[in-house]
Design a protein around this motif. Structure first.
Motif, PDB file in Angstrom:
ATOM      1  N   ILE A   3       0.832  -1.202   0.000  1.00  0.00           N
ATOM      2  CA  ILE A   3       0.000   0.000   0.000  1.00  0.00           C
ATOM      3  C   ILE A   3       0.873   1.261   0.000  1.00  0.00           C
ATOM      4  O   ILE A   3       0.658   2.172  -0.804  1.00  0.00           O
ATOM      5  N   LYS A   4       1.871   1.307   0.894  1.00  0.00           N
ATOM      6  CA  LYS A   4       2.719   2.505   0.983  1.00  0.00           C
ATOM      7  C   LYS A   4       3.439   2.773  -0.341  1.00  0.00           C
ATOM      8  O   LYS A   4       3.531   3.914  -0.780  1.00  0.00           O
ATOM      9  N   GLU A   5       3.933   1.715  -0.955  1.00  0.00           N
ATOM     10  CA  GLU A   5       4.618   1.863  -2.233  1.00  0.00           C
ATOM     11  C   GLU A   5       3.643   2.347  -3.307  1.00  0.00           C
ATOM     12  O   GLU A   5       3.959   3.226  -4.111  1.00  0.00           O
ATOM     13  N   ALA A   6       2.446   1.778  -3.304  1.00  0.00           N
ATOM     14  CA  ALA A   6       1.426   2.171  -4.290  1.00  0.00           C
ATOM     15  C   ALA A   6       1.052   3.639  -4.116  1.00  0.00           C
ATOM     16  O   ALA A   6       0.886   4.366  -5.110  1.00  0.00           O
ATOM     17  N   ILE A   7       0.918   4.081  -2.881  1.00  0.00           N
ATOM     18  CA  ILE A   7       0.575   5.488  -2.630  1.00  0.00           C
ATOM     19  C   ILE A   7       1.677   6.398  -3.154  1.00  0.00           C
ATOM     20  O   ILE A   7       1.409   7.399  -3.821  1.00  0.00           O
ATOM     21  N   GLN A   8       2.932   6.027  -2.871  1.00  0.00           N
ATOM     22  CA  GLN A   8       4.054   6.834  -3.340  1.00  0.00           C
ATOM     23  C   GLN A   8       4.087   6.888  -4.867  1.00  0.00           C
ATOM     24  O   GLN A   8       4.282   7.944  -5.465  1.00  0.00           O
ATOM     25  N   ARG A   9       3.877   5.738  -5.493  1.00  0.00           N
ATOM     26  CA  ARG A   9       3.882   5.693  -6.963  1.00  0.00           C
ATOM     27  C   ARG A   9       2.695   6.467  -7.534  1.00  0.00           C
ATOM     28  O   ARG A   9       2.803   7.106  -8.586  1.00  0.00           O
ATOM     29  N   LYS A  11       1.376   9.078  -6.186  1.00  0.00           N
ATOM     30  CA  LYS A  11       1.741  10.499  -6.073  1.00  0.00           C
ATOM     31  C   LYS A  11       2.613  10.935  -7.249  1.00  0.00           C
ATOM     32  O   LYS A  11       2.657  12.110  -7.580  1.00  0.00           O
ATOM     33  N   GLU A  12       3.293   9.960  -7.861  1.00  0.00           N
ATOM     34  CA  GLU A  12       4.119  10.238  -9.029  1.00  0.00           C
ATOM     35  C   GLU A  12       3.342   9.997 -10.328  1.00  0.00           C
ATOM     36  O   GLU A  12       3.912   9.891 -11.400  1.00  0.00           O
ATOM     37  N   ASN A  13       2.028   9.845 -10.193  1.00  0.00           N
ATOM     38  CA  ASN A  13       1.099   9.690 -11.320  1.00  0.00           C
ATOM     39  C   ASN A  13       1.257   8.356 -12.069  1.00  0.00           C
ATOM     40  O   ASN A  13       1.081   8.293 -13.276  1.00  0.00           O
ATOM     41  N   ASP A  14       1.555   7.287 -11.341  1.00  0.00           N
ATOM     42  CA  ASP A  14       1.690   5.940 -11.907  1.00  0.00           C
ATOM     43  C   ASP A  14       0.296   5.304 -11.997  1.00  0.00           C
ATOM     44  O   ASP A  14      -0.337   5.027 -10.978  1.00  0.00           O
ATOM     45  N   GLN A  15      -0.194   5.078 -13.227  1.00  0.00           N
ATOM     46  CA  GLN A  15      -1.543   4.557 -13.433  1.00  0.00           C
ATOM     47  C   GLN A  15      -1.731   3.173 -12.806  1.00  0.00           C
ATOM     48  O   GLN A  15      -2.789   2.867 -12.271  1.00  0.00           O
ATOM     49  N   LEU A  21      -4.555   0.595  -5.978  1.00  0.00           N
ATOM     50  CA  LEU A  21      -5.276   1.183  -4.840  1.00  0.00           C
ATOM     51  C   LEU A  21      -6.783   1.056  -5.016  1.00  0.00           C
ATOM     52  O   LEU A  21      -7.508   0.761  -4.055  1.00  0.00           O
ATOM     53  N   LEU A  22      -7.254   1.253  -6.224  1.00  0.00           N
ATOM     54  CA  LEU A  22      -8.678   1.100  -6.512  1.00  0.00           C
ATOM     55  C   LEU A  22      -9.133  -0.322  -6.204  1.00  0.00           C
ATOM     56  O   LEU A  22     -10.139  -0.525  -5.528  1.00  0.00           O
ATOM     57  N   LYS A  57      -6.394  14.358  -5.463  1.00  0.00           N
ATOM     58  CA  LYS A  57      -5.774  15.017  -4.302  1.00  0.00           C
ATOM     59  C   LYS A  57      -4.744  14.127  -3.604  1.00  0.00           C
ATOM     60  O   LYS A  57      -4.387  14.388  -2.457  1.00  0.00           O
ATOM     61  N   ILE A  58      -4.278  13.085  -4.260  1.00  0.00           N
ATOM     62  CA  ILE A  58      -3.376  12.116  -3.624  1.00  0.00           C
ATOM     63  C   ILE A  58      -2.119  12.787  -3.071  1.00  0.00           C
ATOM     64  O   ILE A  58      -1.565  12.355  -2.069  1.00  0.00           O
ATOM     65  N   GLY A  59      -1.705  13.867  -3.671  1.00  0.00           N
ATOM     66  CA  GLY A  59      -0.525  14.596  -3.196  1.00  0.00           C
ATOM     67  C   GLY A  59      -0.710  15.186  -1.809  1.00  0.00           C
ATOM     68  O   GLY A  59       0.273  15.456  -1.115  1.00  0.00           O
ATOM     69  N   THR A  60      -1.961  15.371  -1.381  1.00  0.00           N
ATOM     70  CA  THR A  60      -2.222  15.948  -0.060  1.00  0.00           C
ATOM     71  C   THR A  60      -2.365  14.885   1.021  1.00  0.00           C
ATOM     72  O   THR A  60      -2.515  15.220   2.193  1.00  0.00           O
ATOM     73  N   TYR A  61      -2.315  13.605   0.628  1.00  0.00           N
ATOM     74  CA  TYR A  61      -2.471  12.525   1.609  1.00  0.00           C
ATOM     75  C   TYR A  61      -1.310  12.543   2.606  1.00  0.00           C
ATOM     76  O   TYR A  61      -0.142  12.593   2.222  1.00  0.00           O
ATOM     77  N   ASP A  62      -1.643  12.501   3.899  1.00  0.00           N
ATOM     78  CA  ASP A  62      -0.666  12.503   4.986  1.00  0.00           C
ATOM     79  C   ASP A  62      -0.459  11.063   5.460  1.00  0.00           C
ATOM     80  O   ASP A  62      -1.400  10.429   5.953  1.00  0.00           O
TER      81      ASP A  62
END
Length: 181
Positions: A3-9, A11-15, A21-22, A57-62
């Motif tokens: 999950i953490k890796e997917a969130i980071q990717r 944020k880098e706009n990785d489809q 995540l979906l 808004k994924i870039g704003t995820y804390d």
């Protein structure tokens, strides 16, 4: 993928990360909404909107918070906003006979509906051409060829949920292009 890796990717706009995540969280958000509103179609619509907004808004995820909690909060807020809009669109009629108040849904076209109907097809097609090709394709399949989500899913070889989110994003981007003018 974690999950953490997917969130980071994501944020880098990785489809692929968005798709992961979906797939991981669709059932959680959909189940949450289904319990709240007890209507499958509305729950699905809100879930689609949730993922669209979250991905925008994924870039704003804390990362101090659980991703699932963040998604549920977005979903809950979307539902509350929809309830407020619905409440504002309901007028009241008072009966002369017994002072009974009836609530009537205002079905007159919203300003957005009027704007859309006033658009000329040629101008709309020019605006659609400004979208990325994969968004153009999904809009074409849904609104011009009038295919169902399932048919689009088969045509594009993607999951129905991905098709719905892609279509929602495409409509949102198209609305922004139209409003810029």
């Amino acid at each position: 993928m974690e999950i953490k890796e997917a969130i980071q990717r994501a944020k880098e706009n990785d489809q692929k990360a968005f798709n992961y995540l979906l797939d991981q969280f669709w059932d959680v958000v959909y189940g949450f909404q289904l319990k709240r509103i007890e209507n499958e179609n509305d729950a699905e619509d809100i879930t689609i909107q949730t993922f669209s907004k979250a991905f925008d808004k994924i870039g704003t995820y804390d990362t101090r918070y659980k991703f699932k909690t963040w998604l549920i909060t977005i979903s809950k807020n979307i539902h509350i906003d929809l309830l407020r809009k619905e409440k504002n669109s309901i007028g009241q009629i008072v009966s002369n006979d017994d002072d009974t108040v009836y609530q009537v849904l205002d079905e007159s076209p919203s300003p957005e509906d009027k704007l859309i109907t006033e658009q000329h097809l040629a101008k709309l097609l020019r605006d659609i051409k400004k979208l990325k090709p994969h968004y153009q394709e999904v809009i074409n399949l849904r609104y011009f060829q009038e295919l169902s989500y399932k048919e689009i899913s088969q045509e594009l070889d993607e999951s129905i949920n991905n098709v719905k989110v892609k279509l929602l994003r495409a409509k949102k981007l198209l609305a922004e292009i139209i409003q810029e003018k």
